[in-house]
Design a protein around this motif. Sequence first.
Motif, PDB file in Angstrom:
ATOM      1  N   MET A   1       0.848  -1.191   0.000  1.00 46.13           N
ATOM      2  CA  MET A   1       0.000   0.000   0.000  1.00 46.13           C
ATOM      3  C   MET A   1       0.885   1.242   0.000  1.00 46.13           C
ATOM      4  SD  MET A   1      -3.072   0.788   2.619  1.00 46.13           S
ATOM      5  CE  MET A   1      -3.813   2.358   2.665  1.00 46.13           C
ATOM      6  N   SER A   2       0.577   2.181  -0.856  1.00 43.18           N
ATOM      7  CA  SER A   2       1.396   3.382  -0.971  1.00 43.18           C
ATOM      8  C   SER A   2       0.941   4.441   0.029  1.00 43.18           C
ATOM      9  CB  SER A   2       1.341   3.932  -2.386  1.00 43.18           C
ATOM     10  OG  SER A   2       0.026   4.292  -2.696  1.00 43.18           O
ATOM     11  N   GLU A   3       1.873   5.311   0.338  1.00 43.66           N
ATOM     12  CA  GLU A   3       1.606   6.392   1.286  1.00 43.66           C
ATOM     13  C   GLU A   3       0.720   7.450   0.631  1.00 43.66           C
ATOM     14  OE1 GLU A   3       4.092   9.696   3.892  1.00 43.66           O
ATOM     15  OE2 GLU A   3       5.159   8.377   2.527  1.00 43.66           O
ATOM     16  N   GLN A   4      -0.272   7.915   1.355  1.00 39.92           N
ATOM     17  CA  GLN A   4      -1.180   8.955   0.886  1.00 39.92           C
ATOM     18  C   GLN A   4      -0.786  10.292   1.498  1.00 39.92           C
ATOM     19  OE1 GLN A   4      -4.530   8.225  -0.975  1.00 39.92           O
ATOM     20  NE2 GLN A   4      -2.904   6.846  -1.606  1.00 39.92           N
ATOM     21  N   HIS A   5      -0.860  11.329   0.699  1.00 42.41           N
ATOM     22  CA  HIS A   5      -0.644  12.686   1.188  1.00 42.41           C
ATOM     23  C   HIS A   5      -1.901  13.505   0.939  1.00 42.41           C
ATOM     24  CE1 HIS A   5       3.979  13.234   1.585  1.00 42.41           C
ATOM     25  NE2 HIS A   5       3.591  12.062   2.050  1.00 42.41           N
ATOM     26  N   THR A   6      -2.076  14.519   1.759  1.00 41.84           N
ATOM     27  CA  THR A   6      -3.198  15.436   1.619  1.00 41.84           C
ATOM     28  C   THR A   6      -2.669  16.753   1.083  1.00 41.84           C
ATOM     29  OG1 THR A   6      -4.330  14.394   3.469  1.00 41.84           O
ATOM     30  CG2 THR A   6      -5.079  16.594   2.841  1.00 41.84           C
ATOM     31  N   TYR A   7      -3.300  17.218   0.015  1.00 38.78           N
ATOM     32  CA  TYR A   7      -2.885  18.449  -0.650  1.00 38.78           C
ATOM     33  C   TYR A   7      -4.014  19.470  -0.610  1.00 38.78           C
ATOM     34  CZ  TYR A   7       0.545  15.245  -2.674  1.00 38.78           C
ATOM     35  OH  TYR A   7       1.537  14.303  -2.845  1.00 38.78           O
ATOM     36  N   ARG A   8      -3.636  20.712  -0.436  1.00 41.73           N
ATOM     37  CA  ARG A   8      -4.572  21.823  -0.618  1.00 41.73           C
ATOM     38  C   ARG A   8      -4.224  22.453  -1.958  1.00 41.73           C
ATOM     39  NH1 ARG A   8      -5.599  25.161   4.988  1.00 41.73           N
ATOM     40  NH2 ARG A   8      -6.989  23.611   5.872  1.00 41.73           N
ATOM     41  N   VAL A   9      -5.235  22.562  -2.809  1.00 36.84           N
ATOM     42  CA  VAL A   9      -4.996  23.063  -4.156  1.00 36.84           C
ATOM     43  C   VAL A   9      -5.921  24.244  -4.436  1.00 36.84           C
ATOM     44  CG1 VAL A   9      -4.870  22.467  -6.598  1.00 36.84           C
ATOM     45  CG2 VAL A   9      -4.473  20.682  -4.876  1.00 36.84           C
ATOM     46  N   ILE A  10      -5.332  25.333  -4.905  1.00 33.18           N
ATOM     47  CA  ILE A  10      -6.104  26.479  -5.372  1.00 33.18           C
ATOM     48  C   ILE A  10      -6.026  26.485  -6.888  1.00 33.18           C
ATOM     49  CG2 ILE A  10      -6.367  28.988  -5.372  1.00 33.18           C
ATOM     50  CD1 ILE A  10      -4.935  29.015  -2.648  1.00 33.18           C
ATOM     51  N   VAL A  11      -7.185  26.387  -7.527  1.00 27.87           N
ATOM     52  CA  VAL A  11      -7.265  26.449  -8.987  1.00 27.87           C
ATOM     53  C   VAL A  11      -7.797  27.830  -9.342  1.00 27.87           C
ATOM     54  CG1 VAL A  11      -8.294  25.464 -11.067  1.00 27.87           C
ATOM     55  CG2 VAL A  11      -7.721  23.966  -9.135  1.00 27.87           C
ATOM     56  N   ARG A  12      -7.030  28.552 -10.147  1.00 25.21           N
ATOM     57  CA  ARG A  12      -7.443  29.890 -10.577  1.00 25.21           C
ATOM     58  C   ARG A  12      -7.739  29.870 -12.070  1.00 25.21           C
ATOM     59  NH1 ARG A  12      -3.524  30.714  -6.720  1.00 25.21           N
ATOM     60  NH2 ARG A  12      -4.067  32.170  -5.061  1.00 25.21           N
ATOM     61  N   GLY A  13      -8.673  30.710 -12.478  1.00 25.19           N
ATOM     62  CA  GLY A  13      -9.013  30.783 -13.892  1.00 25.19           C
ATOM     63  C   GLY A  13      -9.689  32.100 -14.222  1.00 25.19           C
ATOM     64  N   THR A  14     -10.061  32.220 -15.479  1.00 31.94           N
ATOM     65  CA  THR A  14     -10.714  33.417 -15.993  1.00 31.94           C
ATOM     66  C   THR A  14     -12.041  33.024 -16.625  1.00 31.94           C
ATOM     67  OG1 THR A  14      -8.548  34.377 -16.443  1.00 31.94           O
ATOM     68  CG2 THR A  14     -10.418  35.377 -17.568  1.00 31.94           C
ATOM     69  N   TRP A  15     -13.084  33.773 -16.333  1.00 29.16           N
ATOM     70  CA  TRP A  15     -14.372  33.523 -16.968  1.00 29.16           C
ATOM     71  C   TRP A  15     -14.234  33.785 -18.457  1.00 29.16           C
ATOM     72  CZ3 TRP A  15     -16.967  30.902 -13.722  1.00 29.16           C
ATOM     73  CH2 TRP A  15     -17.070  31.247 -12.375  1.00 29.16           C
ATOM     74  N   ASP A  16     -14.965  33.032 -19.271  1.00 32.01           N
ATOM     75  CA  ASP A  16     -14.877  33.192 -20.718  1.00 32.01           C
ATOM     76  C   ASP A  16     -16.209  32.842 -21.362  1.00 32.01           C
ATOM     77  OD1 ASP A  16     -13.579  33.645 -23.184  1.00 32.01           O
ATOM     78  OD2 ASP A  16     -13.207  31.501 -23.431  1.00 32.01           O
ATOM     79  N   THR A  17     -16.624  33.650 -22.295  1.00 28.62           N
ATOM     80  CA  THR A  17     -17.860  33.454 -23.062  1.00 28.62           C
ATOM     81  C   THR A  17     -19.043  33.048 -22.185  1.00 28.62           C
ATOM     82  OG1 THR A  17     -17.290  31.157 -23.633  1.00 28.62           O
ATOM     83  CG2 THR A  17     -16.632  32.868 -25.192  1.00 28.62           C
ATOM     84  N   LEU A  18     -19.242  33.818 -21.126  1.00 25.95           N
ATOM     85  CA  LEU A  18     -20.393  33.561 -20.257  1.00 25.95           C
ATOM     86  C   LEU A  18     -21.676  33.949 -20.980  1.00 25.95           C
ATOM     87  CD1 LEU A  18     -19.069  35.007 -16.876  1.00 25.95           C
ATOM     88  CD2 LEU A  18     -19.424  32.591 -17.418  1.00 25.95           C
ATOM     89  N   THR A  19     -22.676  33.090 -20.887  1.00 26.95           N
ATOM     90  CA  THR A  19     -23.983  33.440 -21.440  1.00 26.95           C
ATOM     91  C   THR A  19     -24.613  34.504 -20.547  1.00 26.95           C
ATOM     92  OG1 THR A  19     -25.161  31.776 -20.139  1.00 26.95           O
ATOM     93  CG2 THR A  19     -24.302  31.078 -22.307  1.00 26.95           C
ATOM     94  N   ASP A  20     -25.625  35.179 -21.040  1.00 24.22           N
ATOM     95  CA  ASP A  20     -26.320  36.177 -20.229  1.00 24.22           C
ATOM     96  C   ASP A  20     -26.904  35.530 -18.976  1.00 24.22           C
ATOM     97  OD1 ASP A  20     -25.678  38.161 -22.042  1.00 24.22           O
ATOM     98  OD2 ASP A  20     -27.611  38.065 -23.085  1.00 24.22           O
ATOM     99  N   THR A  21     -27.419  34.313 -19.127  1.00 21.55           N
ATOM    100  CA  THR A  21     -28.000  33.586 -17.982  1.00 21.55           C
ATOM    101  C   THR A  21     -26.925  33.263 -16.949  1.00 21.55           C
ATOM    102  OG1 THR A  21     -29.678  32.626 -19.431  1.00 21.55           O
ATOM    103  CG2 THR A  21     -29.315  31.539 -17.311  1.00 21.55           C
ATOM    104  N   ALA A  22     -25.774  32.756 -17.406  1.00 18.31           N
ATOM    105  CA  ALA A  22     -24.683  32.417 -16.490  1.00 18.31           C
ATOM    106  C   ALA A  22     -24.167  33.663 -15.785  1.00 18.31           C
ATOM    107  CB  ALA A  22     -23.557  31.717 -17.244  1.00 18.31           C
ATOM    108  N   ARG A  23     -23.991  34.743 -16.525  1.00 15.55           N
ATOM    109  CA  ARG A  23     -23.515  35.995 -15.937  1.00 15.55           C
ATOM    110  C   ARG A  23     -24.496  36.500 -14.876  1.00 15.55           C
ATOM    111  NH1 ARG A  23     -19.776  39.442 -17.219  1.00 15.55           N
ATOM    112  NH2 ARG A  23     -19.323  38.455 -19.206  1.00 15.55           N
ATOM    113  N   ALA A  24     -25.791  36.466 -15.179  1.00 12.12           N
ATOM    114  CA  ALA A  24     -26.808  36.913 -14.227  1.00 12.12           C
ATOM    115  C   ALA A  24     -26.790  36.040 -12.969  1.00 12.12           C
ATOM    116  CB  ALA A  24     -28.191  36.878 -14.870  1.00 12.12           C
ATOM    117  N   ARG A  25     -26.626  34.722 -13.139  1.00 12.01           N
ATOM    118  CA  ARG A  25     -26.585  33.808 -11.981  1.00 12.01           C
ATOM    119  C   ARG A  25     -25.351  34.090 -11.125  1.00 12.01           C
ATOM    120  NH1 ARG A  25     -25.507  27.877 -13.016  1.00 12.01           N
ATOM    121  NH2 ARG A  25     -26.357  28.501 -15.013  1.00 12.01           N
ATOM    122  N   LEU A  26     -24.181  34.282 -11.765  1.00 14.90           N
ATOM    123  CA  LEU A  26     -22.966  34.591 -11.011  1.00 14.90           C
ATOM    124  C   LEU A  26     -23.110  35.893 -10.234  1.00 14.90           C
ATOM    125  CD1 LEU A  26     -20.249  33.557 -13.599  1.00 14.90           C
ATOM    126  CD2 LEU A  26     -20.570  32.568 -11.326  1.00 14.90           C
TER     127      LEU A  26
END
Length: 115
Positions: A1-26
């Motif tokens: 059995m292999s050793e398990q590690h716990t990671y904290r990951v921050i994923v960053r991104g940019t909004w792109d081609t949001l529909t009017d509905t998606a933009r309104a919901r956000l």
Amino acid sequence: MSEQHTYRVIVRGTWDTLTDTARARLLAEAGEHGLTSMRFSEEGSLSYEPSPLKHFSMRYVVVSDAADGEEMAGAIAEDRAEGALRELGYGFHDLKSTVTDLDTMKINFKPASRR
């Protein structure tokens, strides 16, 4: 059995081609995705600023084999983020992750002051 590690990951991104509905919901849900929503979890937590509605981040906890390292943890989190954002119908691009291995992180404790 292999050793398990716990990671904290921050994923960053940019909004792109949001529909009017998606933009309104956000914009309507922005109060739920501000500074107080920033938590690390397996499901991930989304945070962003409504003005300007440009960038976002998602925070994940990833448990994986230590031998696979931080790169794999980042790839797992980015895959989770892609799936979640697509399911919500949000357009995005330029996902980048920052990974911290909690099992190898050094903690510096300050000595108790003497009175």
